[in-house]
Design a protein around this motif. Structure first.
Motif, PDB file in Angstrom:
ATOM      1  N   LEU A 301      -3.161  17.354 -57.202  1.00 18.32           N
ATOM      2  CA  LEU A 301      -3.444  18.613 -57.887  1.00 18.32           C
ATOM      3  C   LEU A 301      -4.160  18.258 -59.182  1.00 18.32           C
ATOM      4  O   LEU A 301      -3.720  17.357 -59.898  1.00 18.32           O
ATOM      5  N   VAL A 302      -5.256  18.973 -59.475  1.00 10.70           N
ATOM      6  CA  VAL A 302      -6.089  18.589 -60.615  1.00 10.70           C
ATOM      7  C   VAL A 302      -6.360  19.789 -61.522  1.00 10.70           C
ATOM      8  O   VAL A 302      -6.813  20.843 -61.076  1.00 10.70           O
ATOM      9  N   LYS A 303      -6.069  19.583 -62.811  1.00  8.66           N
ATOM     10  CA  LYS A 303      -6.511  20.495 -63.858  1.00  8.66           C
ATOM     11  C   LYS A 303      -7.578  19.748 -64.647  1.00  8.66           C
ATOM     12  O   LYS A 303      -7.291  18.734 -65.276  1.00  8.66           O
ATOM     13  N   ALA A 304      -8.805  20.235 -64.575  1.00  9.13           N
ATOM     14  CA  ALA A 304      -9.918  19.517 -65.201  1.00  9.13           C
ATOM     15  C   ALA A 304     -10.765  20.459 -66.042  1.00  9.13           C
ATOM     16  O   ALA A 304     -11.015  21.603 -65.647  1.00  9.13           O
ATOM     17  N   ASN A 305     -11.214  19.961 -67.195  1.00  6.63           N
ATOM     18  CA  ASN A 305     -12.046  20.735 -68.121  1.00  6.63           C
ATOM     19  C   ASN A 305     -11.441  22.101 -68.407  1.00  6.63           C
ATOM     20  O   ASN A 305     -12.116  23.131 -68.351  1.00  6.63           O
ATOM     21  N   SER A 306     -10.161  22.080 -68.717  1.00  8.92           N
ATOM     22  CA  SER A 306      -9.440  23.293 -69.072  1.00  8.92           C
ATOM     23  C   SER A 306      -8.438  22.950 -70.160  1.00  8.92           C
ATOM     24  O   SER A 306      -7.679  21.984 -70.025  1.00  8.92           O
ATOM     25  N   GLU A 307      -8.443  23.716 -71.230  1.00 12.33           N
ATOM     26  CA  GLU A 307      -7.490  23.549 -72.328  1.00 12.33           C
ATOM     27  C   GLU A 307      -7.402  22.098 -72.809  1.00 12.33           C
ATOM     28  O   GLU A 307      -6.332  21.554 -73.064  1.00 12.33           O
ATOM     29  N   GLY A 308      -8.562  21.454 -72.905  1.00 10.23           N
ATOM     30  CA  GLY A 308      -8.616  20.107 -73.454  1.00 10.23           C
ATOM     31  C   GLY A 308      -8.426  18.986 -72.447  1.00 10.23           C
ATOM     32  O   GLY A 308      -8.530  17.805 -72.809  1.00 10.23           O
ATOM     33  N   PRO A 310      -9.419  16.368 -69.603  1.00 14.45           N
ATOM     34  CA  PRO A 310     -10.691  15.753 -69.219  1.00 14.45           C
ATOM     35  C   PRO A 310     -11.116  16.184 -67.818  1.00 14.45           C
ATOM     36  O   PRO A 310     -10.283  16.583 -67.001  1.00 14.45           O
ATOM     37  N   GLY A 311     -12.414  16.086 -67.562  1.00 19.46           N
ATOM     38  CA  GLY A 311     -12.924  16.484 -66.254  1.00 19.46           C
ATOM     39  C   GLY A 311     -14.364  16.062 -66.068  1.00 19.46           C
ATOM     40  O   GLY A 311     -14.962  15.408 -66.944  1.00 19.46           O
ATOM     41  N   PRO A 312     -14.949  16.446 -64.954  1.00 17.94           N
ATOM     42  CA  PRO A 312     -16.324  16.017 -64.656  1.00 17.94           C
ATOM     43  C   PRO A 312     -17.362  16.529 -65.644  1.00 17.94           C
ATOM     44  O   PRO A 312     -18.406  15.892 -65.844  1.00 17.94           O
ATOM     45  N   GLN A 313     -17.086  17.672 -66.291  1.00 19.15           N
ATOM     46  CA  GLN A 313     -18.052  18.222 -67.240  1.00 19.15           C
ATOM     47  C   GLN A 313     -18.220  17.330 -68.467  1.00 19.15           C
ATOM     48  O   GLN A 313     -19.236  17.426 -69.162  1.00 19.15           O
ATOM     49  N   ASN A 314     -17.232  16.463 -68.717  1.00 22.84           N
ATOM     50  CA  ASN A 314     -17.371  15.494 -69.810  1.00 22.84           C
ATOM     51  C   ASN A 314     -18.562  14.574 -69.590  1.00 22.84           C
ATOM     52  O   ASN A 314     -19.059  13.947 -70.522  1.00 22.84           O
ATOM     53  N   TYR A 315     -19.011  14.474 -68.339  1.00 24.29           N
ATOM     54  CA  TYR A 315     -20.092  13.545 -67.979  1.00 24.29           C
ATOM     55  C   TYR A 315     -21.314  14.285 -67.440  1.00 24.29           C
ATOM     56  O   TYR A 315     -22.162  13.695 -66.766  1.00 24.29           O
ATOM     57  N   GLY A 316     -21.382  15.596 -67.735  1.00 25.36           N
ATOM     58  CA  GLY A 316     -22.519  16.378 -67.272  1.00 25.36           C
ATOM     59  C   GLY A 316     -22.464  16.708 -65.795  1.00 25.36           C
ATOM     60  O   GLY A 316     -23.464  17.115 -65.211  1.00 25.36           O
ATOM     61  N   ARG A 317     -21.306  16.536 -65.189  1.00 26.00           N
ATOM     62  CA  ARG A 317     -21.119  16.860 -63.766  1.00 26.00           C
ATOM     63  C   ARG A 317     -20.405  18.203 -63.646  1.00 26.00           C
ATOM     64  O   ARG A 317     -20.036  18.823 -64.648  1.00 26.00           O
ATOM     65  N   ASP A 318     -20.161  18.640 -62.411  1.00 30.41           N
ATOM     66  CA  ASP A 318     -19.499  19.930 -62.215  1.00 30.41           C
ATOM     67  C   ASP A 318     -18.222  19.774 -61.394  1.00 30.41           C
ATOM     68  O   ASP A 318     -17.855  18.674 -60.977  1.00 30.41           O
ATOM     69  N   HIS A 319     -17.549  20.892 -61.171  1.00 32.66           N
ATOM     70  CA  HIS A 319     -16.273  20.878 -60.457  1.00 32.66           C
ATOM     71  C   HIS A 319     -16.422  20.324 -59.042  1.00 32.66           C
ATOM     72  O   HIS A 319     -15.523  19.640 -58.541  1.00 32.66           O
ATOM     73  N   VAL A 343      -9.842  27.942 -65.840  1.00 26.95           N
ATOM     74  CA  VAL A 343     -10.748  27.385 -66.851  1.00 26.95           C
ATOM     75  C   VAL A 343     -11.175  28.500 -67.800  1.00 26.95           C
ATOM     76  O   VAL A 343     -11.343  29.646 -67.407  1.00 26.95           O
ATOM     77  N   TYR A 344     -11.301  28.151 -69.059  1.00 21.75           N
ATOM     78  CA  TYR A 344     -11.921  29.052 -70.025  1.00 21.75           C
ATOM     79  C   TYR A 344     -12.353  28.204 -71.212  1.00 21.75           C
ATOM     80  O   TYR A 344     -11.742  27.186 -71.522  1.00 21.75           O
ATOM     81  N   SER A 345     -13.425  28.629 -71.844  1.00 20.61           N
ATOM     82  CA  SER A 345     -14.064  27.797 -72.866  1.00 20.61           C
ATOM     83  C   SER A 345     -14.084  28.494 -74.216  1.00 20.61           C
ATOM     84  O   SER A 345     -14.334  29.704 -74.302  1.00 20.61           O
ATOM     85  N   GLU A 346     -13.846  27.714 -75.248  1.00 20.52           N
ATOM     86  CA  GLU A 346     -13.946  28.259 -76.612  1.00 20.52           C
ATOM     87  C   GLU A 346     -15.389  28.585 -76.982  1.00 20.52           C
ATOM     88  O   GLU A 346     -15.655  29.261 -77.972  1.00 20.52           O
ATOM     89  N   HIS A 347     -16.332  28.080 -76.173  1.00 25.24           N
ATOM     90  CA  HIS A 347     -17.754  28.320 -76.448  1.00 25.24           C
ATOM     91  C   HIS A 347     -18.235  29.639 -75.849  1.00 25.24           C
ATOM     92  O   HIS A 347     -19.389  30.015 -76.015  1.00 25.24           O
ATOM     93  N   ASP A 348     -17.348  30.333 -75.101  1.00 20.70           N
ATOM     94  CA  ASP A 348     -17.712  31.613 -74.502  1.00 20.70           C
ATOM     95  C   ASP A 348     -16.708  32.660 -74.974  1.00 20.70           C
ATOM     96  O   ASP A 348     -15.623  32.796 -74.423  1.00 20.70           O
ATOM     97  N   ALA A 349     -17.060  33.364 -76.022  1.00 21.74           N
ATOM     98  CA  ALA A 349     -16.144  34.350 -76.615  1.00 21.74           C
ATOM     99  C   ALA A 349     -16.310  35.730 -75.991  1.00 21.74           C
ATOM    100  O   ALA A 349     -15.713  36.705 -76.438  1.00 21.74           O
ATOM    101  N   ASN A 350     -17.133  35.837 -74.940  1.00 17.14           N
ATOM    102  CA  ASN A 350     -17.441  37.122 -74.322  1.00 17.14           C
ATOM    103  C   ASN A 350     -16.198  37.765 -73.710  1.00 17.14           C
ATOM    104  O   ASN A 350     -15.748  38.813 -74.134  1.00 17.14           O
ATOM    105  N   ASP A 351     -15.604  37.130 -72.704  1.00 14.90           N
ATOM    106  CA  ASP A 351     -14.424  37.676 -72.033  1.00 14.90           C
ATOM    107  C   ASP A 351     -13.790  36.562 -71.207  1.00 14.90           C
ATOM    108  O   ASP A 351     -14.329  36.144 -70.184  1.00 14.90           O
ATOM    109  N   ARG A 352     -12.639  36.115 -71.669  1.00 17.25           N
ATOM    110  CA  ARG A 352     -11.949  35.032 -70.956  1.00 17.25           C
ATOM    111  C   ARG A 352     -11.690  35.393 -69.493  1.00 17.25           C
ATOM    112  O   ARG A 352     -11.713  34.528 -68.609  1.00 17.25           O
ATOM    113  N   ALA A 353     -11.442  36.670 -69.208  1.00 15.92           N
ATOM    114  CA  ALA A 353     -11.115  37.101 -67.850  1.00 15.92           C
ATOM    115  C   ALA A 353     -12.252  36.843 -66.863  1.00 15.92           C
ATOM    116  O   ALA A 353     -12.033  36.783 -65.656  1.00 15.92           O
TER     117      ALA A 353
END
Length: 717
Positions: A301-308, A310-319, A343-353
């Motif tokens: 089970l993997v939680k990646a690039n969420s709430e700090g 690490p994940g593939p996006q750290n290396y310019g890759r995707d899910h 997943v949700y990003s602090e860089h997108d303040a539009n709508d977490r939902a």
């Protein structure tokens, strides 16, 4: 001195006997007091014929012996050959003789590899009762189902059951840390004593496996999604292997959380880039190492690039890059990757939902066939009520796995009585309309809507090392209900409540009827006194204990409750319609139209999708402000009703559990009033209106509620 010592020992023994009731969960096996039902079972259960000698079948026989002796005061004879009539025959299909196989062939055609058959048959003019399946674990499921029939005083007349699970992976996600703390855990420390493993096997591990098998759960993720790479080191894999050996006879596979940066942290690599050949090879070698120890290891089970994390996006890759790399590593062994879509990003303040849908929907059809995307029931985070997640039905080429939360992070922890199967059922019955009317979330999850090959339901566990496992006697019903719905997502929550009450407490209708209603109403009560009319995520931050709608000073906007309710002098609610963030567009057109229109949006979801004037008229004629205040009061009143119901049950159950629930309901009453008063005082600043008649006046000030601090609230590890 001797007398006082005797009294002490007597009290201690008496307490231990009572405490066992809490520990036994729904496997109480209380004596059957209905003479006709008892007689019916006694005549059919004098002999048990065991057709096999596997560890799993031995467990089945032992369970039957325990249940029959306890419920009937009858010790069955265990035999290995069918002689005479009125035997209970136990064995999987390969162990049955040709006559039995022929007799049951049409029943075997109805079940899958985990399904079971319980049936009264006539064999050579002699009546026999049989429990069978295509393998011994299926037989074990059948045995527990049969014992449930006994517990609920169900007649054996015309007995013929063919039942199979509708999902492949029915799994508990333990958010347990290696130091035995449990993130969002409210029932003590972790069950897993890593310090003593692998040599010390606690009896609780066996009892845990037994309880899960009794409701058809077939997998467990031992470690927190906020993962620690150490679990993948030989030192810990040896301990995981020991647990896997305990769970295997009960049909339970072990899974682990994979920290994406593990190749760096424990593998001495300089990168965890999923496209790097050394990284790919590291994970493949790690999979070989794990499967050598645990041949039936389930996967990661993997939680990646969420709430700090690490994940593939750290290396310019995707899910897809990350999930498929891990999928390749476990594929040769039949392993599965459960990749979380939270997943949700602090860089997108539009709508977490909107973020999970935006980030994952475009990858539909790109994941390997042994990847299943794990999606929370709603788009925010396990709230008392959320509309179903828009990803369900929107990824026809990708299997989606439901993630429910059994532990009550946002629903009063283990001090509030909240029957969650009512929440689960509401989500599963929701219609996505993705293939027309009737395209329910349940049909997405069980794979029937798009013919997915792998299917699953996960539940974030509410289990700890407390004597009663879950911190609240009624929280056991949420573990039980999750298992039953994972097996069959179409079960009614009232049926589940009825089963659990009869198995856990009593078959007395004078107890069952009012307490079942109390359970069914309890979820709506908590919505009313916490987040009525579509409000959400207004809990105090971090620990999520109690109300905190005023919090506005955290570094990320979507961590602040003010982000979600947006109360001002003009009204309250998050505008997700076309005039707002347009989150409604992520649903099928029929659902979008329903939610987008202020007049057609269900009032239970009103403030989720719309910013509404304080003077807006609700369907009952009340203004929004009055209606909101009255809902908060209704929630408090419902808890009082729960207390009144429970206070009348004393003569039906043991004193220990009666007193325990009574005290917990008193806490719930106080905290429901706290929620009502704090929220209404805060929102009243913006509405500028008096509380309507029927709503109790707060006895404290808003400043008082704001001043409350809980630095050591549980579960915030």
């Amino acid at each position: 001195m001797k007398l006082s010592r005797f009294v002490f020992l007597f009290v201690l023994i008496s307490f231990s006997a009572l405490a066992q009731k809490d520990y036994k969960l729904w496997l109480q096996y209380n004596k059957i007091t209905n003479p006709a039902i008892a007689s019916e079972y006694k005549s059919n259960l004098k002999n048990i014929v065991s057709l096999g000698n596997s560890e799993t079948l031995k467990i089945s026989i032992k369970e039957l012996e325990t249940g029959i002796l306890s419920m009937l005061d009858q010790k069955p004879q265990i035999k290995t050959e069918i002689e005479g009539e009125n035997n209970l025959i136990i064995g999987s299909k390969p162990s049955l003789n040709s006559d039995l196989q022929k007799t049951l062939q049409s029943d075997f055609d109805k079940i899958n590899s985990e399904g079971f058959i319980i049936k009264l048959v006539v064999l050579k003019n002699k009546k026999q009762l049989i429990i069978t399946g295509k393998n011994d674990v299926a037989v074990l499921y059948g045995v527990f189902s049969f014992l449930r029939l006994m517990q609920t005083n169900t007649s054996l007349k015309n007995l013929s059951i063919s039942d199979s699970p509708k999902t492949n992976i029915r799994i508990l996600n333990h958010w347990d840390n290696l130091d035995r703390t449990v993130e969002r855990g409210y029932a003590g420390f972790s069950l897993w004593n890593w310090q003593k493993l692998p040599d010390f096997i606690d009896q609780r591990y066996v009892d845990y496996a037994r309880a899960n098998a009794s409701i058809g759960i077939n997998g467990t993720v031992l470690t927190n999604v906020n993962a620690n790479a150490l679990i993948l080191t030989p030192q810990y894999l040896e301990k995981v292997e020991a647990l896997a050996n305990v769970f295997r006879p009960y049909g339970i596979k072990v899974y682990l959380t994979a920290r994406f940066s593990a190749p760096i942290e424990i593998g001495n690599l300089k990168t965890a880039d999923p496209k790097d050949p050394e990284v790919m090879n590291w994970w493949k070698n790690k999979a070989v190492e794990i499967y050598k120890r645990i041949p039936d290891f389930g996967g990661f089970l993997v939680k990646a690039n969420s709430e700090g994390q690490p994940g593939p996006q750290n290396y310019g890759r995707d899910h897809v890059d990350g999930a498929n790399m891990l999928a390749d590593a476990v594929a040769p062994f039949g392993g599965v990757i459960m990749w979380r879509a939270f997943v949700y990003s602090e860089h997108d303040a539009n709508d977490r939902a909107k973020q999970a849908y935006a980030e994952f929907q475009l990858y539909d059809g790109k994941f390997k066939e042994n990847v299943i995307v794990q999606v929370k029931n709603g788009a925010i985070d396990f709230q008392p009520r959320e509309p179903f997640h828009p990803l369900f039905g929107a990824m026809p080429k990708t299997p989606l796995m439901m993630e429910f939360q059994i532990t009550q992070e946002y629903l009063g922890f283990s001090t509030h009585l909240v029957f969650l199967p009512k929440l689960f059922q509401e989500v599963l019955e929701s219609d996505t309309y993705r293939k027309g009317k009737g395209s329910t979330v349940a049909k997405v999850v069980d794979g029937s809507l798009y013919n997915n090959k792998i299917t699953g339901i996960a539940g974030v566990a509410n289990i700890g090392n407390d004597l009663n496992w879950t911190g609240h006697p009624f929280a056991q019903a949420n573990w039980y209900g999750f298992g039953r719905l994972a097996w069959n997502p179409y079960l009614d929550s009232e049926v589940i409540a009825d089963e659990w009450l009869r198995s856990t407490f009593s078959n007395d209708e004078n107890f069952i009827k009012p307490v079942k209603k109390m359970m069914i109403d309890s979820r709506e009560a908590v919505v009313n006194y916490m987040t009525p009319l579509g409000l959400h995520h207004i809990m105090d931050t971090g620990h999520h204990y109690g109300p905190g709608p005023w919090v506005s000073n955290l570094s990320r906007p979507e961590w602040n409750p003010v982000y979600y309710h947006k109360a001002d002098k003009n009204g309250i609610g998050f505008d997700r319609s076309k005039s707002g963030t347009n989150a409604t567009a992520q649903y099928a057109i029929e659902v979008e139209k329903l939610f987008d229109n202020l007049e057609t949006c269900p009032e239970k979801d009103l403030l989720w999708f719309h910013h509404v004037s304080w003077d807006y008229k609700l369907k009952n004629g009340q203004t929004l402000w009055n209606g909101l205040a009255l809902k908060y009061q209704e929630g408090v009143n419902q808890v009082v009703t729960m207390q009144n119901i429970w206070n009348k049950t004393e003569k039906y159950i043991d004193a220990e559990r009666f007193n325990e629930v009574q005290m917990l309901l008193e806490i719930q009453n106080k905290e429901a009033k706290w929620w009502r008063d704090a929220c209404l005082l805060y929102f009243q600043q913006y509405s500028g209106k008096e509380l309507p008649a029927g709503v109790e006046k707060p006895t404290q000030t808003l400043d008082y509620f704001k001043s409350l601090k809980f630095p050591f609230a549980p579960g915030n590890g």
